[in-house]
Design a protein around this motif. Structure first.
Motif, PDB file in Angstrom:
ATOM      1  N   LEU A 184       3.241   6.088  -5.646  1.00  0.00           N
ATOM      2  CA  LEU A 184       3.176   6.197  -7.100  1.00  0.00           C
ATOM      3  C   LEU A 184       1.926   6.931  -7.577  1.00  0.00           C
ATOM      4  O   LEU A 184       1.933   7.540  -8.645  1.00  0.00           O
ATOM      5  CB  LEU A 184       3.242   4.810  -7.740  1.00  0.00           C
ATOM      6  CG  LEU A 184       4.583   4.105  -7.590  1.00  0.00           C
ATOM      7  CD1 LEU A 184       4.455   2.647  -7.970  1.00  0.00           C
ATOM      8  CD2 LEU A 184       5.665   4.787  -8.405  1.00  0.00           C
ATOM      9  N   GLU A 185       0.857   6.910  -6.799  1.00  0.00           N
ATOM     10  CA  GLU A 185      -0.373   7.589  -7.201  1.00  0.00           C
ATOM     11  C   GLU A 185      -0.424   9.033  -6.741  1.00  0.00           C
ATOM     12  O   GLU A 185      -1.100   9.853  -7.331  1.00  0.00           O
ATOM     13  CB  GLU A 185      -1.592   6.843  -6.661  1.00  0.00           C
ATOM     14  CG  GLU A 185      -1.850   5.546  -7.374  1.00  0.00           C
ATOM     15  CD  GLU A 185      -3.073   4.821  -6.840  1.00  0.00           C
ATOM     16  OE1 GLU A 185      -3.570   5.186  -5.749  1.00  0.00           O
ATOM     17  OE2 GLU A 185      -3.523   3.884  -7.513  1.00  0.00           O
ATOM     18  N   GLY A 186       0.286   9.375  -5.694  1.00  0.00           N
ATOM     19  CA  GLY A 186       0.172  10.706  -5.106  1.00  0.00           C
ATOM     20  C   GLY A 186       1.063  11.748  -5.746  1.00  0.00           C
ATOM     21  O   GLY A 186       2.204  11.478  -6.087  1.00  0.00           O
ATOM     22  N   SER A 190       0.828  -1.212   0.000  1.00  0.00           N
ATOM     23  CA  SER A 190       0.000   0.000   0.000  1.00  0.00           C
ATOM     24  C   SER A 190       0.860   1.258   0.000  1.00  0.00           C
ATOM     25  O   SER A 190       0.500   2.267  -0.613  1.00  0.00           O
ATOM     26  CB  SER A 190      -0.956   0.001   1.191  1.00  0.00           C
ATOM     27  OG  SER A 190      -0.227  -0.057   2.404  1.00  0.00           O
ATOM     28  N   ARG A 206       7.174   7.013 -11.456  1.00  0.00           N
ATOM     29  CA  ARG A 206       6.133   7.900 -11.965  1.00  0.00           C
ATOM     30  C   ARG A 206       6.345   9.265 -11.361  1.00  0.00           C
ATOM     31  O   ARG A 206       6.476   9.405 -10.143  1.00  0.00           O
ATOM     32  CB  ARG A 206       4.745   7.401 -11.600  1.00  0.00           C
ATOM     33  CG  ARG A 206       3.660   8.307 -12.171  1.00  0.00           C
ATOM     34  CD  ARG A 206       2.298   7.691 -12.032  1.00  0.00           C
ATOM     35  NE  ARG A 206       1.329   8.546 -12.673  1.00  0.00           N
ATOM     36  CZ  ARG A 206       0.263   9.027 -12.059  1.00  0.00           C
ATOM     37  NH1 ARG A 206       0.016   8.703 -10.811  1.00  0.00           N
ATOM     38  NH2 ARG A 206      -0.562   9.812 -12.696  1.00  0.00           N
ATOM     39  N   VAL A 225       1.933   1.865  -3.642  1.00  0.00           N
ATOM     40  CA  VAL A 225       0.802   2.346  -4.441  1.00  0.00           C
ATOM     41  C   VAL A 225       0.529   3.810  -4.113  1.00  0.00           C
ATOM     42  O   VAL A 225       0.350   4.647  -5.010  1.00  0.00           O
ATOM     43  CB  VAL A 225      -0.452   1.484  -4.203  1.00  0.00           C
ATOM     44  CG1 VAL A 225      -1.677   2.109  -4.851  1.00  0.00           C
ATOM     45  CG2 VAL A 225      -0.229   0.078  -4.723  1.00  0.00           C
ATOM     46  N   GLU A 226       0.514   4.146  -2.831  1.00  0.00           N
ATOM     47  CA  GLU A 226       0.259   5.526  -2.405  1.00  0.00           C
ATOM     48  C   GLU A 226       1.326   6.474  -2.953  1.00  0.00           C
ATOM     49  O   GLU A 226       1.015   7.560  -3.437  1.00  0.00           O
ATOM     50  CB  GLU A 226       0.233   5.585  -0.882  1.00  0.00           C
ATOM     51  CG  GLU A 226      -0.108   6.949  -0.322  1.00  0.00           C
ATOM     52  CD  GLU A 226      -0.133   6.922   1.196  1.00  0.00           C
ATOM     53  OE1 GLU A 226       0.414   7.861   1.798  1.00  0.00           O
ATOM     54  OE2 GLU A 226      -0.695   5.965   1.768  1.00  0.00           O
ATOM     55  N   LEU A 276       3.521   5.917 -15.709  1.00  0.00           N
ATOM     56  CA  LEU A 276       4.101   4.873 -14.873  1.00  0.00           C
ATOM     57  C   LEU A 276       4.909   3.945 -15.773  1.00  0.00           C
ATOM     58  O   LEU A 276       4.438   3.509 -16.810  1.00  0.00           O
ATOM     59  CB  LEU A 276       2.996   4.091 -14.169  1.00  0.00           C
ATOM     60  CG  LEU A 276       3.421   2.904 -13.317  1.00  0.00           C
ATOM     61  CD1 LEU A 276       4.240   3.357 -12.113  1.00  0.00           C
ATOM     62  CD2 LEU A 276       2.202   2.125 -12.861  1.00  0.00           C
ATOM     63  N   ASP A 309      -0.101  15.124 -14.255  1.00  0.00           N
ATOM     64  CA  ASP A 309      -0.988  14.377 -15.149  1.00  0.00           C
ATOM     65  C   ASP A 309      -0.264  13.788 -16.351  1.00  0.00           C
ATOM     66  O   ASP A 309      -0.670  12.774 -16.884  1.00  0.00           O
ATOM     67  CB  ASP A 309      -2.137  15.273 -15.624  1.00  0.00           C
ATOM     68  CG  ASP A 309      -3.090  15.612 -14.489  1.00  0.00           C
ATOM     69  OD1 ASP A 309      -3.146  14.843 -13.518  1.00  0.00           O
ATOM     70  OD2 ASP A 309      -3.761  16.657 -14.588  1.00  0.00           O
TER      71      ASP A 309
END
Length: 178
Positions: A27-29, A21, A52, A24-25, A37, A33
């Motif tokens: 790489l997404e945060g 987790s 990313r 994931v957090e 990835l 735009d």
């Protein structure tokens, strides 16, 4: 005469490995735009990396756990544009990370995935578009298209920049033993 089928079944298959987790957090945060990835397995298969925006995650391909991580910070929002693995003499493996900086310049950083830290960075006049580890070949190695002295370099990276310039970066230039 028996006919053999050209269609082959996969020898090994594995189930999808979920990332931790925290990976994931990360790489997404806060990634812009336009950042994509991307990632790759290291040659030995014991680690893989994902990148990313300014975030770099080194994870275990076996179970998805985070082994190392780094978020690049400098003026503006840096974006990781290229990553390659470099093997130095003595068996040390590094990740060489290319970045685009808001000013239009580029940065190449040397990241040690064992220590989870950047220990050297080199600034370039244009942003980095490609990285490739070169050299480290022995005489007679198949794979070496480089001639003479360059083929025997250990710790040399070709750095491609926006505008088509290619630099050879000696990662060992500051070594105290040399």
């Amino acid at each position: 005469m028996e006919r053999t089928s050209c269609v082959r079944n996969p020898v090994d298959s594995v189930s999808v490995v979920r990332l931790s987790s925290s990976s994931v957090e990360c790489l997404e945060g806060k990634a812009s735009d336009d950042s994509q990835l991307f990632g790759q397995f290291e040659l030995n298969g014991k680690r893989s990396y994902l990148a990313r925006g300014p975030a770099l995650e080194v994870v275990s391909p076996a179970n998805g756990t985070r082994q190392a991580a780094w978020r690049f910070r400098c003026d503006g929002q840096p974006v990781i544009t290229a990553v390659c693995e470099a093997r130095l003499e003595g068996g040390k493996n590094l990740l060489v990370v290319g970045l685009r900086i808001d000013s239009g310049e580029g940065l190449v950083a040397l990241f040690d995935p064992v220590l989870s830290r950047v220990f050297k960075a080199v600034k370039f006049p244009k942003h980095i578009t490609a990285l490739e580890s070169v050299g480290g070949f022995q005489d007679g190695d198949e794979g070496s298209l480089l001639g003479g002295v360059v083929a025997s370099f250990a710790g040399c990276v070709a750095v491609g920049t926006h505008g088509g310039l290619v630099y050879l970066l000696d990662l060992r230039v500051d070594d105290e033993n040399e």
